[in-house]
Design a protein around this motif. Structure first.
Motif, PDB file in Angstrom:
ATOM      1  N   GLY A  82      59.579  20.219  63.666  1.00  0.00           N
ATOM      2  CA  GLY A  82      58.937  20.914  62.542  1.00  0.00           C
ATOM      3  C   GLY A  82      58.626  22.362  62.884  1.00  0.00           C
ATOM      4  O   GLY A  82      58.809  23.268  62.061  1.00  0.00           O
ATOM      5  N   PHE A  83      58.170  22.602  64.096  1.00  0.00           N
ATOM      6  CA  PHE A  83      57.892  23.982  64.529  1.00  0.00           C
ATOM      7  C   PHE A  83      59.177  24.800  64.580  1.00  0.00           C
ATOM      8  O   PHE A  83      59.222  25.943  64.124  1.00  0.00           O
ATOM      9  N   ALA A  84      60.234  24.201  65.162  1.00  0.00           N
ATOM     10  CA  ALA A  84      61.512  24.925  65.279  1.00  0.00           C
ATOM     11  C   ALA A  84      62.058  25.263  63.892  1.00  0.00           C
ATOM     12  O   ALA A  84      62.531  26.378  63.656  1.00  0.00           O
ATOM     13  N   ALA A  85      61.957  24.314  62.954  1.00  0.00           N
ATOM     14  CA  ALA A  85      62.443  24.559  61.586  1.00  0.00           C
ATOM     15  C   ALA A  85      61.634  25.692  60.947  1.00  0.00           C
ATOM     16  O   ALA A  85      62.195  26.577  60.286  1.00  0.00           O
ATOM     17  N   GLY A  86      60.332  25.690  61.149  1.00  0.00           N
ATOM     18  CA  GLY A  86      59.476  26.756  60.617  1.00  0.00           C
ATOM     19  C   GLY A  86      59.851  28.105  61.214  1.00  0.00           C
ATOM     20  O   GLY A  86      59.939  29.111  60.516  1.00  0.00           O
ATOM     21  N   ALA A  87      60.086  28.115  62.525  1.00  0.00           N
ATOM     22  CA  ALA A  87      60.427  29.356  63.225  1.00  0.00           C
ATOM     23  C   ALA A  87      61.744  29.933  62.695  1.00  0.00           C
ATOM     24  O   ALA A  87      61.885  31.139  62.511  1.00  0.00           O
ATOM     25  N   ARG A  88      62.731  29.052  62.431  1.00  0.00           N
ATOM     26  CA  ARG A  88      64.018  29.520  61.879  1.00  0.00           C
ATOM     27  C   ARG A  88      63.803  30.218  60.546  1.00  0.00           C
ATOM     28  O   ARG A  88      64.411  31.239  60.246  1.00  0.00           O
ATOM     29  N   LYS A  89      62.903  29.669  59.746  1.00  0.00           N
ATOM     30  CA  LYS A  89      62.611  30.249  58.432  1.00  0.00           C
ATOM     31  C   LYS A  89      61.903  31.599  58.568  1.00  0.00           C
ATOM     32  O   LYS A  89      62.197  32.542  57.847  1.00  0.00           O
ATOM     33  N   ALA A 136      50.623  48.785  69.147  1.00  0.00           N
ATOM     34  CA  ALA A 136      50.859  50.020  68.382  1.00  0.00           C
ATOM     35  C   ALA A 136      52.356  50.281  68.223  1.00  0.00           C
ATOM     36  O   ALA A 136      52.816  50.720  67.158  1.00  0.00           O
ATOM     37  N   MET A 137      53.126  49.994  69.262  1.00  0.00           N
ATOM     38  CA  MET A 137      54.581  50.181  69.188  1.00  0.00           C
ATOM     39  C   MET A 137      55.166  49.381  68.027  1.00  0.00           C
ATOM     40  O   MET A 137      55.973  49.880  67.258  1.00  0.00           O
ATOM     41  N   HIS A 138      54.729  48.123  67.914  1.00  0.00           N
ATOM     42  CA  HIS A 138      55.252  47.286  66.837  1.00  0.00           C
ATOM     43  C   HIS A 138      54.836  47.832  65.465  1.00  0.00           C
ATOM     44  O   HIS A 138      55.654  47.961  64.558  1.00  0.00           O
ATOM     45  N   HIS A 139      53.559  48.192  65.334  1.00  0.00           N
ATOM     46  CA  HIS A 139      53.090  48.676  64.029  1.00  0.00           C
ATOM     47  C   HIS A 139      53.750  50.010  63.654  1.00  0.00           C
ATOM     48  O   HIS A 139      53.837  50.335  62.475  1.00  0.00           O
ATOM     49  N   SER A 140      54.204  50.762  64.647  1.00  0.00           N
ATOM     50  CA  SER A 140      54.856  52.043  64.342  1.00  0.00           C
ATOM     51  C   SER A 140      56.241  51.827  63.723  1.00  0.00           C
ATOM     52  O   SER A 140      56.761  52.696  63.030  1.00  0.00           O
ATOM     53  N   GLY A 141      56.837  50.674  63.975  1.00  0.00           N
ATOM     54  CA  GLY A 141      58.172  50.387  63.452  1.00  0.00           C
ATOM     55  C   GLY A 141      59.280  51.162  64.150  1.00  0.00           C
ATOM     56  O   GLY A 141      60.441  51.077  63.756  1.00  0.00           O
ATOM     57  N   LEU A 142      58.932  51.892  65.200  1.00  0.00           N
ATOM     58  CA  LEU A 142      59.917  52.765  65.842  1.00  0.00           C
ATOM     59  C   LEU A 142      60.744  52.054  66.918  1.00  0.00           C
ATOM     60  O   LEU A 142      61.683  52.624  67.454  1.00  0.00           O
ATOM     61  N   PHE A 143      60.364  50.819  67.233  1.00  0.00           N
ATOM     62  CA  PHE A 143      61.033  50.145  68.361  1.00  0.00           C
ATOM     63  C   PHE A 143      61.582  48.772  67.964  1.00  0.00           C
ATOM     64  O   PHE A 143      61.742  47.892  68.804  1.00  0.00           O
ATOM     65  N   ASP A 144      61.861  48.610  66.669  1.00  0.00           N
ATOM     66  CA  ASP A 144      62.310  47.303  66.177  1.00  0.00           C
ATOM     67  C   ASP A 144      63.574  46.795  66.867  1.00  0.00           C
ATOM     68  O   ASP A 144      63.741  45.588  67.034  1.00  0.00           O
ATOM     69  N   ALA A 145      64.439  47.730  67.278  1.00  0.00           N
ATOM     70  CA  ALA A 145      65.700  47.312  67.896  1.00  0.00           C
ATOM     71  C   ALA A 145      65.463  46.599  69.221  1.00  0.00           C
ATOM     72  O   ALA A 145      66.325  45.851  69.686  1.00  0.00           O
ATOM     73  N   TRP A 146      64.298  46.824  69.835  1.00  0.00           N
ATOM     74  CA  TRP A 146      64.015  46.221  71.149  1.00  0.00           C
ATOM     75  C   TRP A 146      63.006  45.076  71.070  1.00  0.00           C
ATOM     76  O   TRP A 146      62.643  44.496  72.056  1.00  0.00           O
ATOM     77  N   ARG A 147      62.505  44.796  69.864  1.00  0.00           N
ATOM     78  CA  ARG A 147      61.428  43.808  69.751  1.00  0.00           C
ATOM     79  C   ARG A 147      61.969  42.391  69.806  1.00  0.00           C
ATOM     80  O   ARG A 147      62.943  42.063  69.162  1.00  0.00           O
ATOM     81  N   MET A 148      61.292  41.553  70.604  1.00  0.00           N
ATOM     82  CA  MET A 148      61.617  40.138  70.662  1.00  0.00           C
ATOM     83  C   MET A 148      60.998  39.491  69.423  1.00  0.00           C
ATOM     84  O   MET A 148      59.839  39.751  69.117  1.00  0.00           O
ATOM     85  N   ARG A 149      61.773  38.671  68.754  1.00  0.00           N
ATOM     86  CA  ARG A 149      61.208  37.947  67.606  1.00  0.00           C
ATOM     87  C   ARG A 149      60.537  36.681  68.121  1.00  0.00           C
ATOM     88  O   ARG A 149      61.178  35.865  68.789  1.00  0.00           O
ATOM     89  N   ILE A 150      59.253  36.561  67.830  1.00  0.00           N
ATOM     90  CA  ILE A 150      58.473  35.423  68.314  1.00  0.00           C
ATOM     91  C   ILE A 150      57.825  34.738  67.119  1.00  0.00           C
ATOM     92  O   ILE A 150      57.250  35.414  66.263  1.00  0.00           O
ATOM     93  N   ALA A 151      57.960  33.428  67.052  1.00  0.00           N
ATOM     94  CA  ALA A 151      57.282  32.671  66.001  1.00  0.00           C
ATOM     95  C   ALA A 151      56.110  31.927  66.629  1.00  0.00           C
ATOM     96  O   ALA A 151      56.207  31.458  67.768  1.00  0.00           O
ATOM     97  N   THR A 152      55.007  31.861  65.900  1.00  0.00           N
ATOM     98  CA  THR A 152      53.821  31.155  66.396  1.00  0.00           C
ATOM     99  C   THR A 152      53.467  30.024  65.445  1.00  0.00           C
ATOM    100  O   THR A 152      53.408  30.227  64.231  1.00  0.00           O
ATOM    101  N   GLY A 153      53.261  28.848  66.010  1.00  0.00           N
ATOM    102  CA  GLY A 153      52.737  27.721  65.240  1.00  0.00           C
ATOM    103  C   GLY A 153      51.291  27.504  65.632  1.00  0.00           C
ATOM    104  O   GLY A 153      50.934  27.665  66.797  1.00  0.00           O
ATOM    105  N   VAL A 154      50.452  27.200  64.658  1.00  0.00           N
ATOM    106  CA  VAL A 154      49.064  26.842  64.961  1.00  0.00           C
ATOM    107  C   VAL A 154      48.818  25.477  64.323  1.00  0.00           C
ATOM    108  O   VAL A 154      49.055  25.305  63.120  1.00  0.00           O
ATOM    109  N   ALA A 155      48.368  24.515  65.125  1.00  0.00           N
ATOM    110  CA  ALA A 155      48.108  23.165  64.615  1.00  0.00           C
ATOM    111  C   ALA A 155      46.649  22.808  64.845  1.00  0.00           C
ATOM    112  O   ALA A 155      46.066  23.211  65.853  1.00  0.00           O
ATOM    113  N   TRP A 156      46.082  22.074  63.900  1.00  0.00           N
ATOM    114  CA  TRP A 156      44.674  21.695  64.027  1.00  0.00           C
ATOM    115  C   TRP A 156      44.542  20.193  64.225  1.00  0.00           C
ATOM    116  O   TRP A 156      45.269  19.414  63.608  1.00  0.00           O
TER     117      TRP A 156
END
Ligand SMILES: [Fe+2]
Length: 314
Positions: A82-89, A136-156
């Protein structure tokens, strides 16, 4: 998951990692989030002593998996489809590599200041580079080509008596947030590096928050009972329903094997000099700096110019 949490038994406080870097010396790792929390008093604009605010946001955390399981029984959670499917989306990328699972426990009176997580870029790391700089680098949008895409799941898990909603800003910091109540055995998957999020205060009326200090531990005492301990001394006693227990899951999301290889082989890494040159040039263009500012001045300008927090709603 509740039994696993009990078996794990002891949870340390999520301390402030220190900065061992000349650039931005004297700034906390998450200078951005801490400064905003103290300045605004959190999402509801509550004015409080900064020391009390610090205790509220200094919750209990332990790692359950780091590439490999650290505790028995976490494997099905780490590999949950379920987490992997969410991350793909979330990222529209096919290759999902789960890498970390950790527990967060908040006691009554605690909350988590609104923030975005520390992102990752090829060539930089949260161990050697200031975390606020990476945010700050991420929020600047200037380094998107180098950014790792990370998905986070939070479960309760568990039935927290009150409060502790997961608050996030799916439509950006200027739009209305969504507050998800804690519901046993539910989860959300999102990009917490991009979407501002936090945790509202856990209801404090039954047990008031004790004066929490770094080094204290939250311990399972058996039969549904928990306590905060300062060495051998018990500081507060709780039952399961007082606590807000969540488990976070993070995965790298790659477009394909080529991208995963580029990351592993460091064929296209950023350097710190490249980052600072790009940011300095951009700030100059925008008239935010002239001549050569001191390192501290530059650091504070970078945080102020690029990280735009959601405004509080008292
Ligand atoms: Fe977070």
């Amino acid at each position: 998951m509740l039994r696993l949490a009990e078996r794990f038994g002891r949870y340390g406080m999520y301390g402030v990692e220190s900065i061992e870097d000349d650039f931005g010396e004297g700034l906390a790792q998450r200078h951005d989030a801490a400064m905003n929390f103290v300045k605004t008093g959190g999402r509801f604009g509550r004015g409080e002593d900064p020391r009390v605010l610090a205790a509220r946001t200094n919750y209990f955390r332990e790692t359950y998996a780091y590439d490999e399981p650290v505790v028995d029984g976490i494997e099905p959670f780490l590999r949950h489809p379920g987490f992997a499917a969410g991350a793909r989306k979330v990222h529209g990328r096919e290759l999902i590599r789960p890498n970390i699972v950790y527990a967060n426990i908040l006691v009554p009176g605690q909350e988590l200041a609104v923030h975005t997580d520390v992102p990752e870029f090829r060539g930089l790391s949260r161990k050697k580079d200031p975390q606020w700089l990476m945010v700050a680098m991420h929020h600047s949008g200037l380094f998107d080509a180098w950014r790792m895409r990370i998905a986070t799941g939070v479960a309760w898990f568990g039935h927290c008596r009150g409060g502790g909603e997961f608050v996030f800003y799916p439509d950006g910091p200027w739009d209305q947030p969504v507050a998800l109540p804690v519901r046993h055995n539910t989860a959300i998957v999102l990009d917490t590096d991009s979407v501002f999020h936090g945790v509202d205060r856990v209801t404090e009326d039954r047990v008031p928050m004790p004066p929490l200090r770094q080094g204290m531990q939250l311990c399972f005492e058996g039969d549904g009972a928990w306590s905060v301990r300062d060495g051998d001394r018990q500081v507060a006693a709780y039952d399961w329903d007082d606590l807000r227990f969540s488990i976070s899951w993070k995965a790298y999301c790659y477009a394909d094997a080529d991208e995963e290889r580029a990351v592993r082989d460091h064929t296209d890494d950023l350097t710190r000099d490249q980052v600072l040159e790009t940011l300095t040039a951009d700030l100059r263009r925008r008239g935010r700096i002239d001549a050569l500012p001191s390192d501290t001045e530059l650091a504070l300008t970078i945080i102020d110019a690029y990280i735009k927090f959601p405004p509080p709603t008292p």
